[in-house]
Design a protein around this motif. Structure first.
Motif, mmCIF file in Angstrom:
data_model
loop_
_atom_site.group_PDB
_atom_site.id
_atom_site.type_symbol
_atom_site.label_atom_id
_atom_site.label_comp_id
_atom_site.label_asym_id
_atom_site.label_seq_id
_atom_site.Cartn_x
_atom_site.Cartn_y
_atom_site.Cartn_z
ATOM 1 N N ARG A 5 10.583 -14.924 -66.710
ATOM 2 C CA ARG A 5 9.669 -15.898 -67.295
ATOM 3 C C ARG A 5 8.554 -16.247 -66.304
ATOM 4 N NH1 ARG A 5 12.094 -21.444 -69.292
ATOM 5 N NH2 ARG A 5 13.624 -19.952 -69.983
ATOM 6 N N ARG A 6 8.910 -16.428 -65.055
ATOM 7 C CA ARG A 6 7.928 -16.762 -64.020
ATOM 8 C C ARG A 6 6.902 -15.635 -63.842
ATOM 9 N NH1 ARG A 6 9.495 -19.697 -58.582
ATOM 10 N NH2 ARG A 6 10.611 -20.774 -60.201
ATOM 11 N N ARG A 10 2.888 -15.915 -64.626
ATOM 12 C CA ARG A 10 1.935 -15.590 -63.553
ATOM 13 C C ARG A 10 0.957 -14.502 -64.018
ATOM 14 N NH1 ARG A 10 4.922 -13.444 -58.921
ATOM 15 N NH2 ARG A 10 5.838 -15.511 -58.960
#
Length: 122
Positions: A5-6, A10
């Motif tokens: 998810r990160r 990003r």
């Protein structure tokens, strides 16, 4: 590579910023997103029931619209413009252009309203 998810957030943020940069640095970028009228006037279309069962309400609406146009153009003010807390209205039209209007009769019927709106646009 593993999708997280990160990592997705990003990558999305970087891609969004990359797409936005050209429009930020272009001098005429705002004109691409606005619909500023050309010519010396702005024309508004008021589609209200002028005949049919709601003709009385439509007449009231039309009088209100006419009064609003009069105020936008700075006429018939009677000193009311100075009483508004917002000083955005200066009585010089819209974007400094005189406001004109056209009307259409909906006849309180959806088909007539659609035809009336189409004729005002064309």
């Amino acid at each position: 590579s593993k999708l997280t998810r990160r990592g997705l957030l990003r990558t999305s943020a970087i891609a969004g910023a990359g797409l936005a940069v050209p429009t930020i640095f272009t001098a005429s970028s705002a004109s691409a997103f606005t619909n500023e009228p050309t010519g010396g006037s702005v024309t508004l279309g008021f589609n209200v029931p002028q005949t049919g069962p709601y003709a009385d309400e439509g007449a009231d609406e039309l009088r209100a619209y006419e009064l609003a146009v009069e105020h936008l153009n700075g006429g018939g003010d009677g000193g009311m413009m100075n009483t508004f807390s917002s000083k955005a209205l200066q009585g010089n039209g819209i974007l400094g252009k005189k406001v004109e209007y056209v009307t259409g009769d909906t006849q309180t019927k959806s088909d007539a309203a659609r035809a009336s709106a189409k004729s005002m646009i064309e």
